[in-house]
Design a protein around this motif. Structure first.
Motif, PDB file in Angstrom:
ATOM      1  N   SER A   1     -10.908   1.035  13.942  1.00  0.00           N
ATOM      2  CA  SER A   1     -10.149   0.197  14.861  1.00  0.00           C
ATOM      3  C   SER A   1     -10.996   0.056  16.120  1.00  0.00           C
ATOM      4  CB  SER A   1      -8.801   0.843  15.207  1.00  0.00           C
ATOM      5  OG  SER A   1      -8.201   0.161  16.292  1.00  0.00           O
TER       6      SER A   1
ATOM      7  N   LYS B   1      -7.193  -6.196  25.695  1.00  0.00           N
ATOM      8  CA  LYS B   1      -7.519  -6.698  24.374  1.00  0.00           C
ATOM      9  C   LYS B   1      -6.303  -7.487  23.887  1.00  0.00           C
ATOM     10  CE  LYS B   1      -8.176  -5.321  19.638  1.00  0.00           C
ATOM     11  NZ  LYS B   1      -7.815  -4.326  18.631  1.00  0.00           N
TER      12      LYS B   1
ATOM     13  N   VAL C   1       4.351  -4.809  20.929  1.00  0.00           N
ATOM     14  CA  VAL C   1       3.359  -4.768  19.852  1.00  0.00           C
ATOM     15  C   VAL C   1       2.338  -3.681  20.148  1.00  0.00           C
ATOM     16  CG1 VAL C   1       1.615  -6.071  18.571  1.00  0.00           C
ATOM     17  CG2 VAL C   1       3.626  -7.248  19.503  1.00  0.00           C
TER      18      VAL C   1
ATOM     19  N   PRO D   1      -4.773  -9.829  20.969  1.00  0.00           N
ATOM     20  CA  PRO D   1      -5.002 -10.395  19.633  1.00  0.00           C
ATOM     21  C   PRO D   1      -4.623 -11.885  19.588  1.00  0.00           C
ATOM     22  CG  PRO D   1      -3.190  -8.794  19.620  1.00  0.00           C
ATOM     23  CD  PRO D   1      -3.666  -8.886  21.028  1.00  0.00           C
TER      24      PRO D   1
ATOM     25  N   THR E   1      -1.743  -3.706  23.144  1.00  0.00           N
ATOM     26  CA  THR E   1      -2.770  -3.631  22.107  1.00  0.00           C
ATOM     27  C   THR E   1      -4.075  -3.055  22.629  1.00  0.00           C
ATOM     28  OG1 THR E   1      -2.985  -5.981  22.607  1.00  0.00           O
ATOM     29  CG2 THR E   1      -1.909  -5.394  20.553  1.00  0.00           C
TER      30      THR E   1
ATOM     31  N   TYR F   1      -7.283  -1.916  25.354  1.00  0.00           N
ATOM     32  CA  TYR F   1      -8.283  -2.450  26.284  1.00  0.00           C
ATOM     33  C   TYR F   1      -9.649  -2.403  25.615  1.00  0.00           C
ATOM     34  CZ  TYR F   1      -4.488  -1.677  29.558  1.00  0.00           C
ATOM     35  OH  TYR F   1      -3.275  -1.715  30.182  1.00  0.00           O
TER      36      TYR F   1
ATOM     37  N   THR G   1       0.571   3.562  25.398  1.00  0.00           N
ATOM     38  CA  THR G   1       1.213   2.549  26.228  1.00  0.00           C
ATOM     39  C   THR G   1       2.380   1.907  25.490  1.00  0.00           C
ATOM     40  OG1 THR G   1      -0.940   2.081  27.224  1.00  0.00           O
ATOM     41  CG2 THR G   1       0.805   0.474  27.593  1.00  0.00           C
ATOM     42  N   GLY G   2       2.136   1.444  24.264  1.00  0.00           N
ATOM     43  CA  GLY G   2       3.184   0.775  23.505  1.00  0.00           C
ATOM     44  C   GLY G   2       4.395   1.672  23.307  1.00  0.00           C
TER      45      GLY G   2
ATOM     46  N   ASN H   1     -10.201   0.943  30.854  1.00  0.00           N
ATOM     47  CA  ASN H   1      -8.801   0.606  30.620  1.00  0.00           C
ATOM     48  C   ASN H   1      -8.346  -0.492  31.566  1.00  0.00           C
ATOM     49  OD1 ASN H   1      -7.802   3.984  29.741  1.00  0.00           O
ATOM     50  ND2 ASN H   1      -8.202   2.248  28.429  1.00  0.00           N
TER      51      ASN H   1
ATOM     52  N   LEU I   1       1.383  11.910  32.675  1.00  0.00           N
ATOM     53  CA  LEU I   1       0.241  12.302  31.861  1.00  0.00           C
ATOM     54  C   LEU I   1       0.672  12.590  30.428  1.00  0.00           C
ATOM     55  CD1 LEU I   1      -1.614  14.764  34.199  1.00  0.00           C
ATOM     56  CD2 LEU I   1      -2.389  12.548  33.405  1.00  0.00           C
TER      57      LEU I   1
ATOM     58  N   TYR J   1       2.000   1.955  34.835  1.00  0.00           N
ATOM     59  CA  TYR J   1       3.326   1.417  35.111  1.00  0.00           C
ATOM     60  C   TYR J   1       4.169   2.497  35.774  1.00  0.00           C
ATOM     61  CZ  TYR J   1       2.736   3.296  30.477  1.00  0.00           C
ATOM     62  OH  TYR J   1       2.316   4.078  29.444  1.00  0.00           O
TER      63      TYR J   1
ATOM     64  N   ARG K   1       1.078  -1.959  13.133  1.00  0.00           N
ATOM     65  CA  ARG K   1       0.417  -2.396  11.906  1.00  0.00           C
ATOM     66  C   ARG K   1       0.102  -1.233  10.976  1.00  0.00           C
ATOM     67  NH1 ARG K   1      -5.383  -4.695  14.126  1.00  0.00           N
ATOM     68  NH2 ARG K   1      -6.044  -2.848  15.250  1.00  0.00           N
ATOM     69  N   ARG K   2       0.504  -0.054  11.342  1.00  0.00           N
ATOM     70  CA  ARG K   2       0.400   1.105  10.448  1.00  0.00           C
ATOM     71  C   ARG K   2       1.419   2.153  10.892  1.00  0.00           C
ATOM     72  NH1 ARG K   2      -4.826   1.747  10.213  1.00  0.00           N
ATOM     73  NH2 ARG K   2      -5.680   0.653  11.998  1.00  0.00           N
TER      74      ARG K   2
ATOM     75  N   ALA L   1       1.211   0.646  19.016  1.00  0.00           N
ATOM     76  CA  ALA L   1       1.750   1.989  19.208  1.00  0.00           C
ATOM     77  C   ALA L   1       0.658   2.954  19.641  1.00  0.00           C
ATOM     78  CB  ALA L   1       2.439   2.481  17.946  1.00  0.00           C
TER      79      ALA L   1
ATOM     80  N   ASP M   1       5.356   4.240  25.260  1.00  0.00           N
ATOM     81  CA  ASP M   1       6.066   4.385  26.539  1.00  0.00           C
ATOM     82  C   ASP M   1       6.917   3.154  26.838  1.00  0.00           C
ATOM     83  OD1 ASP M   1       5.111   6.877  27.132  1.00  0.00           O
ATOM     84  OD2 ASP M   1       3.682   6.242  28.679  1.00  0.00           O
TER      85      ASP M   1
HETATM   86  N1  LIG Z   1       1.264   8.429  29.375  1.00  0.00           N
HETATM   87  C1  LIG Z   1      -0.047   8.415  29.309  1.00  0.00           C
HETATM   88  O1  LIG Z   1      -0.678   9.307  29.783  1.00  0.00           O
HETATM   89  C2  LIG Z   1      -0.713   7.271  28.659  1.00  0.00           C
HETATM   90  C3  LIG Z   1      -0.006   6.116  28.516  1.00  0.00           C
HETATM   91  C4  LIG Z   1      -0.632   5.024  27.989  1.00  0.00           C
HETATM   92  C5  LIG Z   1      -1.952   5.067  27.604  1.00  0.00           C
HETATM   93  N2  LIG Z   1      -2.658   6.205  27.735  1.00  0.00           N
HETATM   94  C6  LIG Z   1      -4.066   6.227  27.342  1.00  0.00           C
HETATM   95  O2  LIG Z   1      -4.671   5.006  27.677  1.00  0.00           O
HETATM   96  C7  LIG Z   1      -5.581   4.564  26.669  1.00  0.00           C
HETATM   97  C8  LIG Z   1      -5.183   3.187  26.157  1.00  0.00           C
HETATM   98  O3  LIG Z   1      -3.942   3.271  25.451  1.00  0.00           O
HETATM   99  P1  LIG Z   1      -3.155   2.015  24.931  1.00  0.00           P
HETATM  100  O4  LIG Z   1      -1.929   2.485  24.296  1.00  0.00           O
HETATM  101  O5  LIG Z   1      -3.032   1.039  26.028  1.00  0.00           O
HETATM  102  O6  LIG Z   1      -4.141   1.340  23.861  1.00  0.00           O
HETATM  103  P2  LIG Z   1      -4.650   1.873  22.417  1.00  0.00           P
HETATM  104  O7  LIG Z   1      -4.651   3.336  22.354  1.00  0.00           O
HETATM  105  O8  LIG Z   1      -5.902   1.143  22.171  1.00  0.00           O
HETATM  106  O9  LIG Z   1      -3.531   1.367  21.387  1.00  0.00           O
HETATM  107  C9  LIG Z   1      -3.448   0.037  20.991  1.00  0.00           C
HETATM  108  C10 LIG Z   1      -2.387  -0.120  19.912  1.00  0.00           C
HETATM  109  O10 LIG Z   1      -2.314  -1.486  19.572  1.00  0.00           O
HETATM  110  C11 LIG Z   1      -2.637  -1.652  18.195  1.00  0.00           C
HETATM  111  N3  LIG Z   1      -3.387  -2.884  18.043  1.00  0.00           N
HETATM  112  C12 LIG Z   1      -4.618  -3.157  18.535  1.00  0.00           C
HETATM  113  N4  LIG Z   1      -4.995  -4.382  18.181  1.00  0.00           N
HETATM  114  C13 LIG Z   1      -3.999  -4.889  17.436  1.00  0.00           C
HETATM  115  C14 LIG Z   1      -3.816  -6.128  16.757  1.00  0.00           C
HETATM  116  N5  LIG Z   1      -4.748  -7.064  16.781  1.00  0.00           N
HETATM  117  N6  LIG Z   1      -2.681  -6.308  16.101  1.00  0.00           N
HETATM  118  C15 LIG Z   1      -1.739  -5.355  16.071  1.00  0.00           C
HETATM  119  N7  LIG Z   1      -1.850  -4.187  16.669  1.00  0.00           N
HETATM  120  C16 LIG Z   1      -2.973  -3.950  17.347  1.00  0.00           C
HETATM  121  C17 LIG Z   1      -3.443  -0.447  17.810  1.00  0.00           C
HETATM  122  O11 LIG Z   1      -3.382  -0.224  16.425  1.00  0.00           O
HETATM  123  P3  LIG Z   1      -4.501   0.592  15.584  1.00  0.00           P
HETATM  124  O12 LIG Z   1      -3.883   1.894  15.240  1.00  0.00           O
HETATM  125  O13 LIG Z   1      -4.762  -0.238  14.391  1.00  0.00           O
HETATM  126  O14 LIG Z   1      -5.713   0.738  16.436  1.00  0.00           O
HETATM  127  C18 LIG Z   1      -2.725   0.618  18.626  1.00  0.00           C
HETATM  128  O15 LIG Z   1      -1.538   0.992  17.999  1.00  0.00           O
HETATM  129  C19 LIG Z   1      -5.530   5.667  25.630  1.00  0.00           C
HETATM  130  O16 LIG Z   1      -6.543   6.575  25.922  1.00  0.00           O
HETATM  131  C20 LIG Z   1      -4.208   6.320  25.850  1.00  0.00           C
HETATM  132  O17 LIG Z   1      -4.145   7.661  25.442  1.00  0.00           O
HETATM  133  C21 LIG Z   1      -2.053   7.321  28.251  1.00  0.00           C
END
Ligand SMILES: NC(=O)c1ccc[n+]([C@@H]2O[C@H](COP(=O)([O-])OP(=O)(O)OC[C@H]3O[C@@H](n4cnc5c(N)ncnc54)[C@H](OP(=O)(O)O)[C@@H]3O)[C@@H](O)[C@H]2O)c1
Ligand SMILES: Cc1cc2nc3c(=O)[nH]c(=O)nc-3n(C[C@H](O)[C@H](O)[C@H](O)COP(=O)(O)OP(=O)(O)OC[C@H]3O[C@@H](n4cnc5c(N)ncnc54)[C@H](O)[C@@H]3O)c2cc1C
Lengths: 273, 468
Positions: free
Chosen positions: B442, B177, B211, B179, B346, B348, B216-217, B173, B84, B79, B236-237, B213, B219
């Motif tokens: 997870s 995913k 939803v 829910p 949530t 990928y 991405t969530g 990514n 980074l 986005y 959820r935690r 954390a 940010d």
């Molecule tokens: N600025 C950056 O550089 C940046 C920004 C965004 C993302 N990233 C990277 O990109 C990757 C993906 O990140 P992401 O944030 O998109 O995804 P993510 O790390 O998979 O986080 C998903 C979040 O959603 C929650 N979740 C998943 N399924 C759920 C459900 N059914 N109900 C409720 N909550 C649920 C997860 O909780 P749980 O704790 O239970 O798993 C977690 O908090 C990561 O490697 C991340 O470090 C980097």
């Protein structure tokens, strides 16, 4: 830097303490027609700046169709002052400039700049490398320098500047006035980097297996011919020799011969397609 | 702005015509290696295979390089504000540093230009077929692979070429995913997955529920705090929200000072908890749940602003979503809130839709193959996956070394076959090995790796492959 012949993957200490950026001087001469040849990046030895290559070599290289660049290591020439610079910071400067060039570069190091290049080769997959009159350090080099120029060398042992003289750097063919002008432009390397030289800091193996050419003069008063042979053997070859020239092959009277040999080598090696 | 569209493609002409099992023509590409994807992992695969003397054909469904970091790509998860989370020394390729003039945490646009420069510097584009999607990858006799491609979007004829080896670098990514919730279909507000969130204008003036954390969530919640009329953040935690700077330096650099000293995990966790207590303090005072785990047991969050906006009331922490009503969202604690927009951050799920499930012995199609070093498949010595890692640090150094190891393995197959055979048996013995401390169960954590543990494991694998 520790001696190691093995590939190093974990560099936790380096990652957690990145080299502090410093403003760098880069001089260049590029051919009028872009022919897709690999750029050459010249790395001056301790005390010298990019100017030493701008005198003759950069223009000559460009006239033969290769883009040519020369960097002043931090604390040298027109780059930012850096009295506490380390060998690692110098290698960082070289890799930064190399990675900023449009294409994979050939690194050419002179004197202690060749040692900096050897270290940079472990952090950048160069297209090729040329070590000109390489100073790889150790007590032997110090001994030779003390014998030839005790007054200029002794202070360096105690952290003072290393002062090279005309007799060490140039042949008698070079007009006095020119030689004086060059010697007057010499600066000094950082104290810590100078000391590091004594430890004969072994470079990690080069990444990307670049071809390496070693050349120098058997009449060099800084680098004995035996050193040339030893360094060349380390890279699996024999040195190319230019008798009658001083240590500063890029400034000495017959400066065109070594650089033409380098470019001929590049044209023959598969590196310059 | 430059575009990275490239028409100078190689032409995999048939060196000797063959046919595959159903009689379709196959062009034999000899010793050439196929790389799927020209994101960061695919680019470093091309570079390292070329450096080790191999020919490469790379197929990329988009028209440019950079994968996730090319936000013009329709599947890019990036986005407008993405920066980074790993600082430069941990993010850059180990043999191609980012410029000194860039900040500690570069912007996604800088990252794209970095990958474009990497591709140009090492002349990688001439090995890439852009706009070409891989639709099937099938093992054939002699550990070779038939790779079938067509133009992205399903136009044009299919073509099949036979390769000596394949590197899968298709990224993980891009497949959202989502829910399931009771009542979600009846909800009248707007619903989106974070993958289609591009610009804060999408939230301006609205009541927003975010939803999840992960990074991405967090940010998006921070952007909503600044743009939306109201922001709830549902988790959820409880988590450890780590700032990007601690003790005057990027947090990951401080952490690696400890790793370099081989400080044990328990001690590092204790130090981290202590640092967080001193900097962000006890977050339960804002209504955030207490973490149900120790730090490093969930994928790290690096965000200095989330706690700041919680502290200013811009973000309202709420618990898990229980169900949706047409005009309201019911939370796990029984409360109801009335967002107009719900963003599911949530995460990928990895997907390998071009690969028969039998190759990864994953008949259930979970997208969780059992690999060694997250890269090597038992029984398929000429297949490698690059970038299937969720590191506590930058990914690119890891995919660089994965592909170096694979290139050296292919060299060993040719020059010292007994070494390659020994490697193959290690793949069978060690498949499924983990490279992190304990993590919370997870869907995102099965491929979580600690970068130091992982890189040391790669180093050992290289030594075992090539040592005396
Ligand atoms: N600025 C950056 O550089 C940046 C920004 C965004 C993302 N990233 C990277 O990109 C990757 C993906 O990140 P992401 O944030 O998109 O995804 P993510 O790390 O998979 O986080 C998903 C979040 O959603 C929650 N979740 C998943 N399924 C759920 C459900 N059914 N109900 C409720 N909550 C649920 C997860 O909780 P749980 O704790 O239970 O798993 C977690 O908090 C990561 O490697 C991340 O470090 C980097
Ligand atoms: C918002 C966000 C921020 C992130 N921040 C960081 C960070 O700070 N540091 C970090 O290290 N990582 C970060 N990541 C993780 C990110 O996944 C990696 O940085 C990186 O993009 C992974 O590169 P890759 O090449 O493995 O995959 P991708 O970048 O996803 O590239 C895969 C490529 O393969 C192509 N492809 C896929 N399938 C096919 C097919 N069938 N045929 C042909 N081509 C195909 C795709 O088009 C794409 O170009 C972040 C992720 C997100 C979502």
């Amino acid at each position: 830097m520790s001696a190691s012949s093995e590939l190093r993957i974990m560099r936790g200490r380096e990652w957690s303490r990145p080299v502090r950026p410093a403003r760098r001087e880069v001089l260049s001469a590029v051919p009028e027609l872009e022919e897709g040849r690999p750029p050459l990046l010249f790395v001056p030895g301790f005390g010298h700046g990019a100017w030493a290559f701008a005198e003759h070599w950069l223009g000559h290289v460009a006239s033969r169709g290769f883009p040519a660049y020369a960097v002043s290591l931090r604390g040298h020439g027109g780059s930012e002052p850096a009295p506490e610079a380390t060998l690692r910071a110098y290698a960082h400067d070289v890799v930064q400039v190399a990675a900023s060039l449009p294409r994979q570069a050939v690194l050419v190091g002179h004197g202690a700049g060749a040692l900096v290049v050897a270290h940079a080769l472990a952090r950048y997959p160069a297209r090729g490398a040329v070590l000109v009159a390489p100073v790889f350090g150790g007590w032997g080099v110090l001994g030779a320098a003390l014998r030839r120029n005790p007054a200029g060398t002794l202070p360096a042992v105690f952290g003072g500047p290393l002062r090279l003289n005309r007799g060490q750097l140039f042949s008698r063919e070079l007009p006095d006035e020119e030689a004086r002008r060059y010697v007057g432009r010499l600066g000094r390397a950082g104290r810590r980097a100078q000391w590091a030289l004594l430890g004969e800091p072994e470079a990690e193996p080069a990444v990307g297996a670049p071809p390496v050419l070693v050349l120098g003069s058997p009449d060099d008063r800084v680098v004995p011919a035996s050193t040339l042979t030893r360094v060349a053997r380390r890279y699996g070859s024999a040195p190319l020799l230019f008798p009658g020239m001083g240590h500063d092959l890029m400034l000495d009277a017959r400066w065109a011969e070594p650089i033409d040999a380098i470019l001929d080598w590049l044209e023959k090696e598969p590196v310059a397609h | 702005m430059s575009t990275s569209t490239d028409h100078g493609r190689p032409d995999p002409e048939a060196t000797s015509p063959a046919a595959n099992s159903d009689g379709r023509p196959v062009s034999d590409r000899g010793d050439t290696v196929c790389v799927i994807g020209a994101g960061a992992s695919g680019l470093t695969a091309i570079k390292n295979l070329r450096e080790h003397g191999f020919g490469v054909d790379c197929y990329e469904r988009e028209t440019g390089v950079g994968g996730a970091w090319n936000w013009r790509h329709d599947r890019s998860p990036v986005y407008a504000s993405t920066h980074l989370i790993s600082s430069k020394p941990f993010t850059q390729f180990p043999d191609f540093p980012m410029p000194d003039s860039w900040p500690d945490y570069p912007h996604h646009g800088q990252l794209l230009s970095y990958f474009e420069r990497y591709a140009d510097h090492f002349d990688l584009r001439s090995h890439i077929w852009f706009g070409t999607e891989v639709i099937r990858v099938e093992p054939v006799d002699g550990d070779r692979w038939d790779v079938t491609t067509r133009s992205t979007g399903g136009y044009g004829p299919e073509r099949t070429a036979r390769y000596a080896a394949v590197v899968i670098a298709n990224g993980h990514n891009w497949s959202p995913k989502l829910p399931r919730y009771e009542g979600l279909e009846e909800f009248r507000g707007e619903i989106m997955h974070a993958s289609s969130y591009k610009d804060p204008a999408q939230l301006r003036g609205k009541r927003v529920l975010v939803v999840g954390a992960g990074n991405t969530g967090c940010d998006i919640a921070v952007e909503a705090a600044q743009q939306a009329s109201r922001c709830w953040h549902s988790t959820r935690r409880g988590y450890w929200y780590a700032p990007k700077y601690v003790l005057g330096r990027p947090a990951d650099q401080v952490n690696d000072s400890l790793l370099a000293l081989r400080v044990p995990l328990r001690v590092r966790q204790w130090l981290y908890h202590w640092t967080l207590r001193l900097t962000v303090g006890d977050l339960t005072r804002f209504g955030l749940p207490k973490p149900d785990h120790r730090v490093y047991e969930t994928h790290p969050i690096a965000n200095s602003q989330l706690v700041y906006y919680v502290g200013h009331g811009g973000i309202g922490p709420v618990p898990d979503v229980a169900r949706f009503h047409p005009y309201a969202v019911e939370l796990a604690d029984g409360r109801e809130i009335d967002p107009e927009v719900v963003v599911f951050a949530t995460g990928y799920l990895p997907r390998f839709e071009f690969l028969d499930a039998s190759v990864f012995a994953d008949s259930a199609g979970t997208g969780r193959p059992t690999l060694w070093l997250n890269a090597f498949t038992p029984g398929h010595p000429t297949l490698a996956v690059a970038g299937l890692l969720q590191p506590d640090s930058g990914l690119f150094t890891l995919s660089h070394w994965q592909t170096v190891l694979f290139a050296r393995l292919l060299q060993a197959r040719r020059d010292r076959p007994e070494r390659a055979t020994a490697f193959a048996s290690r793949v069978r013995e060690r498949a499924g090995e983990r490279y992190s401390g304990p993590v919370k169960d997870s869907s995102r954590h099965w491929f979580e790796v600690g970068h130091a543990d992982y890189l040391r494991a790669i180093q050992r694998a290289l030594v075992e492959l090539e040592g005396k």
